[in-house]
Design a protein around this motif. Sequence first.
Motif, PDB file in Angstrom:
ATOM      1  N   ASP A   1      11.486   6.204 -13.470  1.00  0.00           N
ATOM      2  CA  ASP A   1      12.005   6.149 -12.728  1.00  0.00           C
ATOM      3  C   ASP A   1      12.553   6.690 -11.699  1.00  0.00           C
ATOM      4  O   ASP A   1      12.418   8.175 -12.139  1.00  0.00           O
ATOM      5  N   PHE A   2      13.006   6.238 -10.608  1.00  0.00           N
ATOM      6  CA  PHE A   2      13.620   7.024  -9.561  1.00  0.00           C
ATOM      7  C   PHE A   2      14.401   6.669  -9.038  1.00  0.00           C
ATOM      8  O   PHE A   2      14.635   5.507  -8.612  1.00  0.00           O
ATOM      9  N   ARG A   3      15.290   7.809  -7.714  1.00  0.00           N
ATOM     10  CA  ARG A   3      16.179   6.283  -6.573  1.00  0.00           C
ATOM     11  C   ARG A   3      15.967   7.584  -5.525  1.00  0.00           C
ATOM     12  O   ARG A   3      15.504   8.594  -6.061  1.00  0.00           O
ATOM     13  N   ILE A   4      16.604   6.239  -4.664  1.00  0.00           N
ATOM     14  CA  ILE A   4      16.170   6.693  -3.270  1.00  0.00           C
ATOM     15  C   ILE A   4      17.835   7.378  -2.432  1.00  0.00           C
ATOM     16  O   ILE A   4      18.394   5.353  -2.383  1.00  0.00           O
ATOM     17  N   GLN A   5      17.712   8.080  -2.023  1.00  0.00           N
ATOM     18  CA  GLN A   5      19.201   8.812  -2.072  1.00  0.00           C
ATOM     19  C   GLN A   5      19.114   9.548  -0.634  1.00  0.00           C
ATOM     20  O   GLN A   5      19.483  10.671  -0.450  1.00  0.00           O
ATOM     21  N   GLY A   6      20.152   8.672   0.885  1.00  0.00           N
ATOM     22  CA  GLY A   6      19.740   9.875   1.540  1.00  0.00           C
ATOM     23  C   GLY A   6      17.665   9.668   2.309  1.00  0.00           C
ATOM     24  O   GLY A   6      17.172   9.061   1.861  1.00  0.00           O
ATOM     25  N   ASP A   7      17.428  11.141   2.583  1.00  0.00           N
ATOM     26  CA  ASP A   7      16.747  11.387   2.674  1.00  0.00           C
ATOM     27  C   ASP A   7      15.697  12.531   1.730  1.00  0.00           C
ATOM     28  O   ASP A   7      14.891  12.972   1.031  1.00  0.00           O
ATOM     29  N   TYR A   8      16.337  12.201   0.318  1.00  0.00           N
ATOM     30  CA  TYR A   8      15.930  12.951  -0.947  1.00  0.00           C
ATOM     31  C   TYR A   8      15.557  11.545  -1.693  1.00  0.00           C
ATOM     32  O   TYR A   8      16.285  10.295  -1.794  1.00  0.00           O
ATOM     33  N   ILE A   9      14.632  11.804  -3.204  1.00  0.00           N
ATOM     34  CA  ILE A   9      13.823  11.021  -3.758  1.00  0.00           C
ATOM     35  C   ILE A   9      14.255  11.936  -4.887  1.00  0.00           C
ATOM     36  O   ILE A   9      14.546  13.158  -5.143  1.00  0.00           O
ATOM     37  N   TYR A  10      15.163  11.119  -6.222  1.00  0.00           N
ATOM     38  CA  TYR A  10      15.464  11.747  -7.426  1.00  0.00           C
ATOM     39  C   TYR A  10      14.825  11.180  -8.730  1.00  0.00           C
ATOM     40  O   TYR A  10      15.061   9.751  -8.573  1.00  0.00           O
ATOM     41  N   PHE A  11      14.194  11.450 -10.115  1.00  0.00           N
ATOM     42  CA  PHE A  11      13.552  11.310 -10.819  1.00  0.00           C
ATOM     43  C   PHE A  11      13.990  11.473 -11.798  1.00  0.00           C
ATOM     44  O   PHE A  11      14.327  12.171 -12.151  1.00  0.00           O
ATOM     45  N   SER A  12      13.634  10.564 -12.637  1.00  0.00           N
ATOM     46  CA  SER A  12      14.486  10.253 -14.276  1.00  0.00           C
ATOM     47  C   SER A  12      13.087  11.025 -14.435  1.00  0.00           C
ATOM     48  O   SER A  12      12.167  11.820 -14.344  1.00  0.00           O
TER      49      SER A  12
ATOM     50  N   LEU B   1       0.343  -1.232   0.000  1.00  0.00           N
ATOM     51  CA  LEU B   1      -0.163   0.195   0.079  1.00  0.00           C
ATOM     52  C   LEU B   1       0.764   1.764  -0.118  1.00  0.00           C
ATOM     53  O   LEU B   1       0.452   2.288   0.466  1.00  0.00           O
ATOM     54  N   GLY B   2       1.937   1.270  -0.574  1.00  0.00           N
ATOM     55  CA  GLY B   2       1.793   2.566  -1.070  1.00  0.00           C
ATOM     56  C   GLY B   2       4.099   2.617  -0.259  1.00  0.00           C
ATOM     57  O   GLY B   2       4.730   3.661   0.262  1.00  0.00           O
ATOM     58  N   GLU B   3       3.985   1.304   0.655  1.00  0.00           N
ATOM     59  CA  GLU B   3       5.420   1.767   1.238  1.00  0.00           C
ATOM     60  C   GLU B   3       6.660   0.818   0.770  1.00  0.00           C
ATOM     61  O   GLU B   3       7.816   1.022   1.576  1.00  0.00           O
ATOM     62  N   ASN B   4       6.553  -0.154   0.257  1.00  0.00           N
ATOM     63  CA  ASN B   4       7.763  -1.087  -0.324  1.00  0.00           C
ATOM     64  C   ASN B   4       7.825   0.081  -1.947  1.00  0.00           C
ATOM     65  O   ASN B   4       7.907  -0.550  -2.901  1.00  0.00           O
ATOM     66  N   PHE B   5       8.615   0.373  -1.695  1.00  0.00           N
ATOM     67  CA  PHE B   5       9.206   1.692  -2.514  1.00  0.00           C
ATOM     68  C   PHE B   5       9.726   0.781  -3.727  1.00  0.00           C
ATOM     69  O   PHE B   5      10.180   0.976  -5.475  1.00  0.00           O
ATOM     70  N   ALA B   6      11.165  -0.368  -3.546  1.00  0.00           N
ATOM     71  CA  ALA B   6      11.415  -1.228  -4.627  1.00  0.00           C
ATOM     72  C   ALA B   6      10.569  -1.807  -5.599  1.00  0.00           C
ATOM     73  O   ALA B   6      11.023  -2.269  -7.045  1.00  0.00           O
ATOM     74  N   VAL B   7       9.663  -1.371  -5.513  1.00  0.00           N
ATOM     75  CA  VAL B   7       8.467  -2.430  -6.167  1.00  0.00           C
ATOM     76  C   VAL B   7       7.593  -1.460  -7.258  1.00  0.00           C
ATOM     77  O   VAL B   7       7.287  -1.561  -8.365  1.00  0.00           O
ATOM     78  N   ILE B   8       7.524   0.010  -5.797  1.00  0.00           N
ATOM     79  CA  ILE B   8       6.885   1.324  -7.041  1.00  0.00           C
ATOM     80  C   ILE B   8       7.943   2.019  -7.845  1.00  0.00           C
ATOM     81  O   ILE B   8       6.879   2.100  -9.132  1.00  0.00           O
ATOM     82  N   ARG B   9       8.660   1.190  -7.665  1.00  0.00           N
ATOM     83  CA  ARG B   9      10.073   2.489  -8.643  1.00  0.00           C
ATOM     84  C   ARG B   9       9.740   1.781  -9.835  1.00  0.00           C
ATOM     85  O   ARG B   9       9.795   2.122 -11.224  1.00  0.00           O
ATOM     86  N   TRP B  10       9.195   0.216  -9.806  1.00  0.00           N
ATOM     87  CA  TRP B  10       8.609   0.053 -11.559  1.00  0.00           C
ATOM     88  C   TRP B  10       7.805  -0.137 -12.257  1.00  0.00           C
ATOM     89  O   TRP B  10       7.146  -0.285 -12.909  1.00  0.00           O
ATOM     90  N   LEU B  11       6.684   0.695 -11.322  1.00  0.00           N
ATOM     91  CA  LEU B  11       5.321   0.790 -11.881  1.00  0.00           C
ATOM     92  C   LEU B  11       5.079   2.274 -11.298  1.00  0.00           C
ATOM     93  O   LEU B  11       3.742   2.516 -12.335  1.00  0.00           O
TER      94      LEU B  11
END
Length: 285
Positions: A117-128, A103-113
Amino acid sequence: MTPVAVLRLPMQTNLSGFIELLQRLQVPHRVSEEAGEQVLWVPGEQLAEQVRDLYSRYPQGDPAVRLAAASGPAQGFAQQLKSRPLTAGMLLLTMLVAALTLLGENFAVIRWLSFVDFRIQGDYIYFSYLAETLATGQWWRLLTPMLIHFGILHLAMNALWYWELGRRIEAHQGTWMLLGLTLLFGLVSNLAQYSFSGPSLFGGLSGVLYGLLGHCWLYQRLAPNADYRLPPGVLVMMLAWLLICMTGIFELLQFGAIANAAHVGGLLAGCTTGLLGGALARQRR
């Protein structure tokens, strides 16, 4: 089941063709004479609405017409699931994704949907950006955000309304039409949200739902039918909710961001398909 008066007509009105049609469709009915009028009765309000719609189109009868649930009681929930395979399948897929994404907590799966695409680094999220995401062949992202939900309430409300609206369209216009509309509204609403907010994380069936709502609304206005006749107040409530969300009050109260552009984009797309579909259906009549 309580008898419901469908029609009250003058005695000189010839109902023989329409009664023959009801008999051929095996619709339970009776005709009585009351106060100088002939009254047509059927068991139950749901069937009564369908018969009224049938009479508005075929007062003289028509051998080619078919009436949904013509005889017998309303279908049970299990029967409706079986007779609405796409609506049921879409809900099942949405539930599966909700479980996989926690329900929105598993970002490892969410990033494929997610839309990009995005990646999380520390407290920041970086989007393509969309162009570079699509350049790698990840075209499924144009549609898959509609399967992502953030929280149980988000999921429950969207699932409820997809069942309510999707099954109507699948019953009246068929499984393939509902599939095409779902994919179209999902694509339009996702593109609208990305165009408005840029690279960001959004999801849910809400844009699709507003598309289905707009489709049923205007289709029904042009070609009235029992399937698309929504309960009183639903349209007003949904449009009022859209306007409330657009005020930004939920962001102000820190309840989370609302994908308003997706809602508006879906609604406009649905109104367009409803106008086209309703006009074609009216012309065929």
